[in-house]
Write a protein that holds these residues in place. Structure first.
Motif, PDB file in Angstrom:
ATOM      1  N   UNK A   2      75.479 -49.870 -46.335  1.00 24.21           N
ATOM      2  CA  UNK A   2      75.411 -51.187 -45.719  1.00 24.21           C
ATOM      3  C   UNK A   2      74.890 -52.257 -46.656  1.00 24.21           C
ATOM      4  N   UNK A   3      74.037 -51.901 -47.580  1.00 23.34           N
ATOM      5  CA  UNK A   3      73.523 -52.862 -48.540  1.00 23.34           C
ATOM      6  C   UNK A   3      73.432 -52.183 -49.889  1.00 23.34           C
ATOM      7  N   UNK A   4      73.416 -52.975 -50.899  1.00 23.98           N
ATOM      8  CA  UNK A   4      73.292 -52.420 -52.245  1.00 23.98           C
ATOM      9  C   UNK A   4      71.835 -52.094 -52.530  1.00 23.98           C
ATOM     10  N   UNK A   5      71.621 -51.018 -53.252  1.00 18.86           N
ATOM     11  CA  UNK A   5      70.252 -50.707 -53.639  1.00 18.86           C
ATOM     12  C   UNK A   5      69.894 -51.565 -54.847  1.00 18.86           C
ATOM     13  N   UNK A   6      68.613 -51.826 -55.043  1.00 19.29           N
ATOM     14  CA  UNK A   6      68.213 -52.676 -56.162  1.00 19.29           C
ATOM     15  C   UNK A   6      68.611 -52.041 -57.488  1.00 19.29           C
ATOM     16  N   UNK A   7      68.944 -52.891 -58.444  1.00 18.42           N
ATOM     17  CA  UNK A   7      69.293 -52.398 -59.773  1.00 18.42           C
ATOM     18  C   UNK A   7      68.020 -51.896 -60.430  1.00 18.42           C
ATOM     19  N   UNK A   8      68.130 -50.725 -61.032  1.00 17.40           N
ATOM     20  CA  UNK A   8      66.965 -50.102 -61.625  1.00 17.40           C
ATOM     21  C   UNK A   8      67.365 -49.599 -62.998  1.00 17.40           C
ATOM     22  N   UNK A   9      66.550 -49.856 -63.974  1.00 18.75           N
ATOM     23  CA  UNK A   9      66.838 -49.333 -65.298  1.00 18.75           C
ATOM     24  C   UNK A   9      66.313 -47.908 -65.373  1.00 18.75           C
ATOM     25  N   UNK A  10      67.074 -47.065 -66.037  1.00 14.27           N
ATOM     26  CA  UNK A  10      66.674 -45.671 -66.176  1.00 14.27           C
ATOM     27  C   UNK A  10      66.708 -45.277 -67.640  1.00 14.27           C
ATOM     28  N   UNK A  11      65.949 -44.275 -67.950  1.00  7.10           N
ATOM     29  CA  UNK A  11      66.021 -43.715 -69.285  1.00  7.10           C
ATOM     30  C   UNK A  11      67.048 -42.603 -69.273  1.00  7.10           C
ATOM     31  N   UNK A  12      67.424 -42.149 -70.424  1.00  8.93           N
ATOM     32  CA  UNK A  12      68.425 -41.091 -70.539  1.00  8.93           C
ATOM     33  C   UNK A  12      68.011 -39.843 -69.757  1.00  8.93           C
ATOM     34  N   UNK A  13      66.734 -39.534 -69.723  1.00 11.12           N
ATOM     35  CA  UNK A  13      66.255 -38.335 -69.038  1.00 11.12           C
ATOM     36  C   UNK A  13      66.308 -38.461 -67.513  1.00 11.12           C
ATOM     37  N   UNK A  14      66.319 -39.701 -66.994  1.00 10.73           N
ATOM     38  CA  UNK A  14      66.290 -39.906 -65.548  1.00 10.73           C
ATOM     39  C   UNK A  14      67.667 -39.919 -64.904  1.00 10.73           C
ATOM     40  N   UNK A  15      68.738 -39.969 -65.686  1.00  9.66           N
ATOM     41  CA  UNK A  15      70.084 -40.073 -65.132  1.00  9.66           C
ATOM     42  C   UNK A  15      70.439 -38.781 -64.406  1.00  9.66           C
ATOM     43  N   UNK A  16      70.823 -38.954 -63.140  1.00  7.98           N
ATOM     44  CA  UNK A  16      71.220 -37.786 -62.351  1.00  7.98           C
ATOM     45  C   UNK A  16      72.655 -37.989 -61.882  1.00  7.98           C
ATOM     46  N   UNK A  17      73.325 -36.906 -61.543  1.00  9.43           N
ATOM     47  CA  UNK A  17      74.716 -37.049 -61.105  1.00  9.43           C
ATOM     48  C   UNK A  17      74.786 -37.828 -59.800  1.00  9.43           C
ATOM     49  N   UNK A  18      75.886 -38.562 -59.588  1.00 17.80           N
ATOM     50  CA  UNK A  18      76.003 -39.343 -58.354  1.00 17.80           C
ATOM     51  C   UNK A  18      76.080 -38.429 -57.139  1.00 17.80           C
ATOM     52  N   UNK A  19      75.639 -38.966 -55.996  1.00 18.17           N
ATOM     53  CA  UNK A  19      75.735 -38.215 -54.745  1.00 18.17           C
ATOM     54  C   UNK A  19      77.195 -38.109 -54.343  1.00 18.17           C
ATOM     55  N   UNK A  20      77.567 -37.038 -53.660  1.00 19.83           N
ATOM     56  CA  UNK A  20      78.950 -36.937 -53.204  1.00 19.83           C
ATOM     57  C   UNK A  20      79.244 -38.047 -52.182  1.00 19.83           C
ATOM     58  N   UNK A  21      80.495 -38.468 -52.130  1.00 15.55           N
ATOM     59  CA  UNK A  21      80.888 -39.533 -51.205  1.00 15.55           C
ATOM     60  C   UNK A  21      80.737 -39.065 -49.769  1.00 15.55           C
ATOM     61  N   UNK A  22      80.343 -39.965 -48.895  1.00 13.50           N
ATOM     62  CA  UNK A  22      80.226 -39.691 -47.458  1.00 13.50           C
ATOM     63  C   UNK A  22      81.536 -40.122 -46.806  1.00 13.50           C
ATOM     64  N   UNK A  23      82.320 -39.153 -46.371  1.00 16.20           N
ATOM     65  CA  UNK A  23      83.608 -39.436 -45.740  1.00 16.20           C
ATOM     66  C   UNK A  23      83.443 -39.488 -44.229  1.00 16.20           C
TER      67      UNK A  23
END
Length: 170
Positions: A2-23
């Motif tokens: 419903x709304x966009x989450x705030x933009x957040x800067x991440x380090x290389x170690x914090x990058x996680x795979x995206x959540x699966x799409x909610x169909x």
């Protein structure tokens, strides 16, 4: 959703795979809490839109800014098409109409390939199709939400609209 989450800067170690799409292929894809939340947001959106007519301000007008929704139609419907296109416009996004009769799903390219390619171009896909198998195959490979706008088995968008009407008129 419903709304966009705030933009957040991440380090290389914090990058996680995206959540699966909610169909949303059937109403059973939603929990009770999700349905309640959708109703709350829908009521707030309708209230904000009514305020817009008086004030010129709609707090949801940029919610989907920069987002594109592909609307696949195998079965024609004026009301469904107009509601999707107007809704995306009022939320700041755009709806792209595509008639499956122009290029049927799974004929020139596989549904799997189509789902992967469309996932890179759009942030959501609705389908109004003759067979639920088309949407199920698309959902298996899509990384963006697939929303059933009517198939031969279910019509979850209409069920949610009917529930909202019941809530508003109870």
């Amino acid at each position: 959703l419903y709304t966009r989450s705030p933009i957040r800067t991440t380090t290389h170690d914090e990058i996680s795979p995206p959540l699966p799409a909610k169909h949303l292929l059937t109403i059973l894809d939603l929990t009770k809490d999700e349905v309640i939340n959708i109703m709350r947001v829908a009521i707030a959106m309708k209230t904000s839109r009514k305020t817009f007519l008086d004030t010129g301000f709609d707090r949801f007008s940029d919610t989907l800014k920069g987002y594109s929704l592909l609307t696949l139609f195998e079965k024609p419907s004026l009301r469904t098409r107009v509601s999707l296109e107007v809704g995306m416009h009022q939320l700041g996004g755009q709806a792209i109409f595509y008639s499956i009769s122009d290029s049927p799903l799974g004929v020139k390219e596989s549904i799997e390939d189509t789902g992967k390619v469309l996932s890179r171009m759009c942030q959501g896909i609705t389908g109004r199709v003759a067979s639920r198998n088309s949407l199920r195959c698309l959902a298996q490979v899509s990384t963006v939400p697939i929303i059933n706008a009517l198939d031969d088995y279910a019509h979850p968008m209409q069920m949610l609209a009917d529930l909202l009407t019941i809530i508003e008129h109870k």
